[in-house]
Design a protein around this motif. Structure first.
Motif, PDB file in Angstrom:
ATOM      1  N   VAL A  39      48.400  84.007  11.692  1.00 26.04           N
ATOM      2  CA  VAL A  39      48.798  83.265  12.891  1.00 26.04           C
ATOM      3  C   VAL A  39      50.208  83.673  13.316  1.00 26.04           C
ATOM      4  N   GLN A  40      51.088  83.807  12.359  1.00 24.23           N
ATOM      5  CA  GLN A  40      52.444  84.245  12.704  1.00 24.23           C
ATOM      6  C   GLN A  40      52.418  85.652  13.295  1.00 24.23           C
ATOM      7  N   GLU A  41      51.560  86.505  12.756  1.00 26.19           N
ATOM      8  CA  GLU A  41      51.425  87.862  13.291  1.00 26.19           C
ATOM      9  C   GLU A  41      50.852  87.826  14.708  1.00 26.19           C
ATOM     10  N   VAL A  42      49.910  86.912  14.958  1.00 27.40           N
ATOM     11  CA  VAL A  42      49.329  86.780  16.296  1.00 27.40           C
ATOM     12  C   VAL A  42      50.408  86.445  17.314  1.00 27.40           C
ATOM     13  N   ARG A  65      41.775  87.052  21.017  1.00 23.68           N
ATOM     14  CA  ARG A  65      41.515  88.489  20.911  1.00 23.68           C
ATOM     15  C   ARG A  65      42.549  89.141  19.998  1.00 23.68           C
ATOM     16  N   ILE A  66      43.802  88.736  20.146  1.00 30.72           N
ATOM     17  CA  ILE A  66      44.847  89.260  19.270  1.00 30.72           C
ATOM     18  C   ILE A  66      44.561  88.869  17.818  1.00 30.72           C
ATOM     19  N   ALA A  67      44.151  87.597  17.618  1.00 29.62           N
ATOM     20  CA  ALA A  67      43.839  87.133  16.264  1.00 29.62           C
ATOM     21  C   ALA A  67      42.673  87.919  15.668  1.00 29.62           C
ATOM     22  N   THR A  68      41.645  88.158  16.478  1.00 24.83           N
ATOM     23  CA  THR A  68      40.487  88.922  16.000  1.00 24.83           C
ATOM     24  C   THR A  68      40.895  90.317  15.570  1.00 24.83           C
ATOM     25  N   ASN A  69      41.688  90.984  16.390  1.00 16.75           N
ATOM     26  CA  ASN A  69      42.124  92.337  16.049  1.00 16.75           C
ATOM     27  C   ASN A  69      42.979  92.344  14.790  1.00 16.75           C
ATOM     28  N   ALA A  70      43.845  91.332  14.632  1.00 24.11           N
ATOM     29  CA  ALA A  70      44.678  91.257  13.434  1.00 24.11           C
ATOM     30  C   ALA A  70      43.810  91.069  12.190  1.00 24.11           C
TER      31      ALA A  70
END
Length: 302
Positions: A39-42, A65-70
């Motif tokens: 989550v922090q990375e997202v 989408r960002i979370a999925t890619n991470a």
């Protein structure tokens, strides 16, 4: 909503979507620690790319989408160990995911089941069957076509039906812990603290399953599980336990006092699954680093 030029709006966005993104990453990865890191990375990736957000989709879809890619990036490299999720965090600041969390698909059985799926199938199953997104929204999330997203979903559902013919009702508790389950938890705790293995064995159903993670082992059947439990209780007075809750199940936090020590120190968490007054599964996690997330004391004094 223009997240590109309004830092206050971006801050509000992260606050409102933190818990549902954490739960999404938790379902994807099966790990509480990894979910929070992701989550922090997202939010870091979102902040860095905020100027590129063109509002052709909602800000929520953009963050997912960002979370999925991470998560997909991580799962290409490794699979984090399964970990429990503290119930008190499930109930804090409920967002759009609150109904699904309260109803199902946060159980350890469900999480273990979906770890068998390829990561992209896992993602489409979560957003379609857990979060109730549309086929077009799922396709946007995975940057693919609607037919491709639907095909991935059908393959995911087929795999789960083959492994768990009982379906979704088998994956999660049907209700919050009732008085009988709470009493069973107290008896489980008392048996450990009194170093009474037979009292603990008396709580087991014949088809009991015991798992100890990360990667320690799995035992099935009362005689086999009983032997494993006896080995853990061979020193009277070494255990203290506190009741807690994880993944909508009663749980016990175990502390151990080594010979010559004056303090009981964190050892692990046990999540209990019961039916008709007997334990049918014990999922134990020798992960003392999780105690802080459950708001548990760092040590206990006799």
């Amino acid at each position: 909503m223009n997240v590109a030029v309004d830092p206050a709006t971006f801050s509000d966005l992260t606050r409102r979507h933190h818990r549902e993104l954490q739960l999404y990453c938790y379902r994807m990865l099966g790990s509480f620690d990894a979910a929070e890191d992701h989550v922090q990375e997202v939010f870091l990736r979102a902040w860095r790319s905020r100027d590129a957000f063109e509002e052709r989709s909602s800000a929520r879809t953009w963050l997912f989408r960002i979370a999925t890619n991470a998560c997909l990036d991580t799962l290409r490299r490794k699979t984090p160990p399964l970990q429990p999720f503290p119930d008190q965090l499930l109930d804090e600041h409920p967002g759009p995911d609150a109904v699904a969390v309260g109803r199902e698909t946060i159980s350890l059985a469900f999480l273990a089941a979906i770890q068998l799926l390829p990561p992209r199938q896992r993602a489409v199953l979560i957003v379609r069957d857990v979060l109730s997104w549309s086929a077009s929204e799922a396709a946007t999330l995975l940057e693919t076509t609607v037919p491709a997203a639907n095909s991935a979903l059908q393959r995911a559902r087929t795999t789960l039906r083959e492994q768990w013919p009982g379906g979704r009702l088998e994956w999660s508790p049907a209700h919050e812990p009732d008085p009988a389950e709470r009493e069973l938890l107290q008896r489980y705790i008392a048996a450990h603290e009194q170093a009474d293995p037979q009292a603990l064995i008396d709580l087991l159903r014949e088809d009991i399953r015991l798992t100890i993670g990360p990667g320690i082992g799995e035992w099935t059947g009362k005689p086999t599980v009983a032997r494993a439990l006896r080995e853990d209780m061979n020193t009277p007075g070494q255990w203290r336990m506190l009741p807690t809750a994880a993944n909508r199940r009663p749980a016990a936090a175990a502390y151990v006092r080594a010979a010559g020590d004056t303090l009981f120190r964190p050892f692990g968490l046990a999540v209990l699954h019961s039916a008709a007054g007997r334990l049918v599964a014990i999922d134990a996690f020798e992960m003392p680093g999780l105690f802080a997330a459950f708001a548990l004391p760092a040590t206990l004094i006799d």
